[in-house]
Scaffold this motif. Structure first.
Motif, PDB file in Angstrom:
ATOM      1  N   GLU A  15       0.836  -1.201   0.000  1.00  0.00           N
ATOM      2  CA  GLU A  15       0.000   0.000   0.000  1.00  0.00           C
ATOM      3  C   GLU A  15       0.873   1.253   0.000  1.00  0.00           C
ATOM      4  O   GLU A  15       0.624   2.181  -0.754  1.00  0.00           O
ATOM      5  CB  GLU A  15      -0.929   0.006   1.216  1.00  0.00           C
ATOM      6  N   PHE A  16       1.878   1.271   0.866  1.00  0.00           N
ATOM      7  CA  PHE A  16       2.853   2.354   0.874  1.00  0.00           C
ATOM      8  C   PHE A  16       4.074   1.900   1.654  1.00  0.00           C
ATOM      9  O   PHE A  16       4.004   0.973   2.448  1.00  0.00           O
ATOM     10  CB  PHE A  16       2.278   3.667   1.435  1.00  0.00           C
ATOM     11  N   GLN A  17       5.183   2.546   1.366  1.00  0.00           N
ATOM     12  CA  GLN A  17       6.427   2.248   2.068  1.00  0.00           C
ATOM     13  C   GLN A  17       7.219   3.531   2.233  1.00  0.00           C
ATOM     14  O   GLN A  17       7.027   4.484   1.492  1.00  0.00           O
ATOM     15  CB  GLN A  17       7.228   1.183   1.338  1.00  0.00           C
ATOM     16  N   MET A  18       8.087   3.530   3.221  1.00  0.00           N
ATOM     17  CA  MET A  18       8.841   4.749   3.515  1.00  0.00           C
ATOM     18  C   MET A  18      10.121   4.422   4.267  1.00  0.00           C
ATOM     19  O   MET A  18      10.313   3.298   4.719  1.00  0.00           O
ATOM     20  CB  MET A  18       7.982   5.703   4.335  1.00  0.00           C
ATOM     21  N   ASP A  87      13.541   0.163   6.155  1.00  0.00           N
ATOM     22  CA  ASP A  87      12.315   0.284   5.373  1.00  0.00           C
ATOM     23  C   ASP A  87      11.112   0.013   6.265  1.00  0.00           C
ATOM     24  O   ASP A  87      11.111  -0.938   7.059  1.00  0.00           O
ATOM     25  CB  ASP A  87      12.294  -0.721   4.220  1.00  0.00           C
ATOM     26  N   TYR A  88      10.104   0.844   6.116  1.00  0.00           N
ATOM     27  CA  TYR A  88       8.795   0.630   6.736  1.00  0.00           C
ATOM     28  C   TYR A  88       7.834   0.344   5.587  1.00  0.00           C
ATOM     29  O   TYR A  88       7.611   1.213   4.740  1.00  0.00           O
ATOM     30  CB  TYR A  88       8.331   1.851   7.512  1.00  0.00           C
ATOM     31  N   VAL A  89       7.302  -0.857   5.541  1.00  0.00           N
ATOM     32  CA  VAL A  89       6.434  -1.277   4.447  1.00  0.00           C
ATOM     33  C   VAL A  89       5.070  -1.639   5.028  1.00  0.00           C
ATOM     34  O   VAL A  89       4.984  -2.400   6.002  1.00  0.00           O
ATOM     35  CB  VAL A  89       7.028  -2.489   3.692  1.00  0.00           C
ATOM     36  N   PHE A  90       4.040  -1.096   4.421  1.00  0.00           N
ATOM     37  CA  PHE A  90       2.667  -1.372   4.855  1.00  0.00           C
ATOM     38  C   PHE A  90       1.940  -2.010   3.683  1.00  0.00           C
ATOM     39  O   PHE A  90       1.810  -1.399   2.623  1.00  0.00           O
ATOM     40  CB  PHE A  90       1.978  -0.073   5.285  1.00  0.00           C
ATOM     41  N   THR A  91       1.513  -3.254   3.872  1.00  0.00           N
ATOM     42  CA  THR A  91       0.786  -3.951   2.824  1.00  0.00           C
ATOM     43  C   THR A  91      -0.680  -4.054   3.229  1.00  0.00           C
ATOM     44  O   THR A  91      -1.060  -3.636   4.323  1.00  0.00           O
ATOM     45  CB  THR A  91       1.351  -5.366   2.578  1.00  0.00           C
ATOM     46  N   VAL A  97       8.836  -4.148   9.044  1.00  0.00           N
ATOM     47  CA  VAL A  97       9.942  -3.250   9.369  1.00  0.00           C
ATOM     48  C   VAL A  97      11.233  -4.029   9.144  1.00  0.00           C
ATOM     49  O   VAL A  97      11.411  -5.115   9.699  1.00  0.00           O
ATOM     50  CB  VAL A  97       9.867  -2.758  10.837  1.00  0.00           C
ATOM     51  N   ARG A  98      12.107  -3.493   8.311  1.00  0.00           N
ATOM     52  CA  ARG A  98      13.394  -4.112   8.023  1.00  0.00           C
ATOM     53  C   ARG A  98      14.493  -3.089   8.255  1.00  0.00           C
ATOM     54  O   ARG A  98      14.400  -1.958   7.791  1.00  0.00           O
ATOM     55  CB  ARG A  98      13.464  -4.595   6.573  1.00  0.00           C
ATOM     56  N   THR A  99      15.547  -3.517   8.964  1.00  0.00           N
ATOM     57  CA  THR A  99      16.697  -2.644   9.218  1.00  0.00           C
ATOM     58  C   THR A  99      17.979  -3.448   9.048  1.00  0.00           C
ATOM     59  O   THR A  99      17.974  -4.668   9.171  1.00  0.00           O
ATOM     60  CB  THR A  99      16.674  -2.049  10.641  1.00  0.00           C
ATOM     61  N   GLY A 100      19.057  -2.737   8.803  1.00  0.00           N
ATOM     62  CA  GLY A 100      20.371  -3.360   8.792  1.00  0.00           C
ATOM     63  C   GLY A 100      20.961  -3.508   7.417  1.00  0.00           C
ATOM     64  O   GLY A 100      20.250  -3.620   6.425  1.00  0.00           O
ATOM     65  N   PHE A 101      22.279  -3.517   7.376  1.00  0.00           N
ATOM     66  CA  PHE A 101      23.019  -3.646   6.129  1.00  0.00           C
ATOM     67  C   PHE A 101      23.679  -5.013   6.068  1.00  0.00           C
ATOM     68  O   PHE A 101      23.383  -5.810   5.194  1.00  0.00           O
ATOM     69  CB  PHE A 101      24.056  -2.525   6.044  1.00  0.00           C
ATOM     70  N   ILE A 102      24.530  -5.294   7.018  1.00  0.00           N
ATOM     71  CA  ILE A 102      25.200  -6.597   7.059  1.00  0.00           C
ATOM     72  C   ILE A 102      24.361  -7.569   7.873  1.00  0.00           C
ATOM     73  O   ILE A 102      23.980  -8.630   7.393  1.00  0.00           O
ATOM     74  CB  ILE A 102      26.622  -6.457   7.639  1.00  0.00           C
ATOM     75  N   ALA A 103      24.074  -7.200   9.093  1.00  0.00           N
ATOM     76  CA  ALA A 103      23.176  -7.993   9.934  1.00  0.00           C
ATOM     77  C   ALA A 103      21.783  -7.399   9.787  1.00  0.00           C
ATOM     78  O   ALA A 103      21.561  -6.250  10.139  1.00  0.00           O
ATOM     79  CB  ALA A 103      23.634  -7.957  11.387  1.00  0.00           C
TER      80      ALA A 103
END
Length: 178
Positions: A15-18, A87-91, A97-103
């Motif tokens: 629906e939206f992401q930010m 990323d904050y993703v709303f479906t 909610v996803r965070t992190g680069f390596i871990a």
């Protein structure tokens, strides 16, 4: 780069992401400017402070350079990378909610489990239009999302998505039972 659609369930749509509000980048940028200013000044003036000993001048400049680089990595680059990889993703079915680069860290909350959605906005948040979103479910710890841009409208959208998901599940249940 958006959230990969291959990770969505059947009939699930974004629906939206930010990303977190840009305000989160202010402290790292201030650190960067401060370290560059102080580092360049110390690097340039180091020879004036220690004119008698070439070894001290040379080693001191390397210490200033490496110290500045270390501070820039810890206080500027790391928060910037965190911001870029959050990323904050709303479906229409869940909050992701996803965070992190390596871990990588992630948390999903199905809209069907949402009991309450609330927000908290500080004075600075009112000025810059961001806040903290708290989503409470029946079974999990609350999902707390910081630095959400336009948090009041996001709260309304989550409530709307929750109601639509509830209607979808009820109508789908009627088809199975009937």
């Amino acid at each position: 780069m958006g959230y990969p659609t291959k990770l969505l369930g059947q009939d699930e749509r974004i629906e939206f992401q930010m990303k977190p509000h840009w305000r989160a980048l202010i402290p790292p940028m201030l650190w960067l400017l401060g370290v560059v200013f102080v580092g360049v000044y110390a690097f340039a003036r180091w020879g004036d402070w220690f004119t008698n000993d070439d070894a001290v001048r040379s080693v001191g400049r390397w210490v200033v350079l490496l110290g500045s680089l270390f501070v820039i990595i810890i206080f500027s680059a790391r928060p910037l990378i965190y911001w870029l990889t959050t990323d904050y993703v709303f479906t229409n079915r869940r909050i992701i909610v996803r965070t992190g680069f390596i871990a990588r860290q992630g948390r999903d909350m199905p809209l069907s489990k949402v009991n309450n959605v609330s927000f908290d906005i500080s004075v600075l948040g009112r000025l810059l239009n961001y806040g903290q979103l708290m989503v409470v479910s029946a079974s999990d710890d609350p999902l707390v999302i910081n630095d959400v841009p336009g948090v009041e409208s996001i709260q309304r959208e989550i409530n709307r998505l929750h109601e639509e998901d509830d209607l979808r599940r009820r109508s789908h249940g009627d088809l199975i039972d009937g």
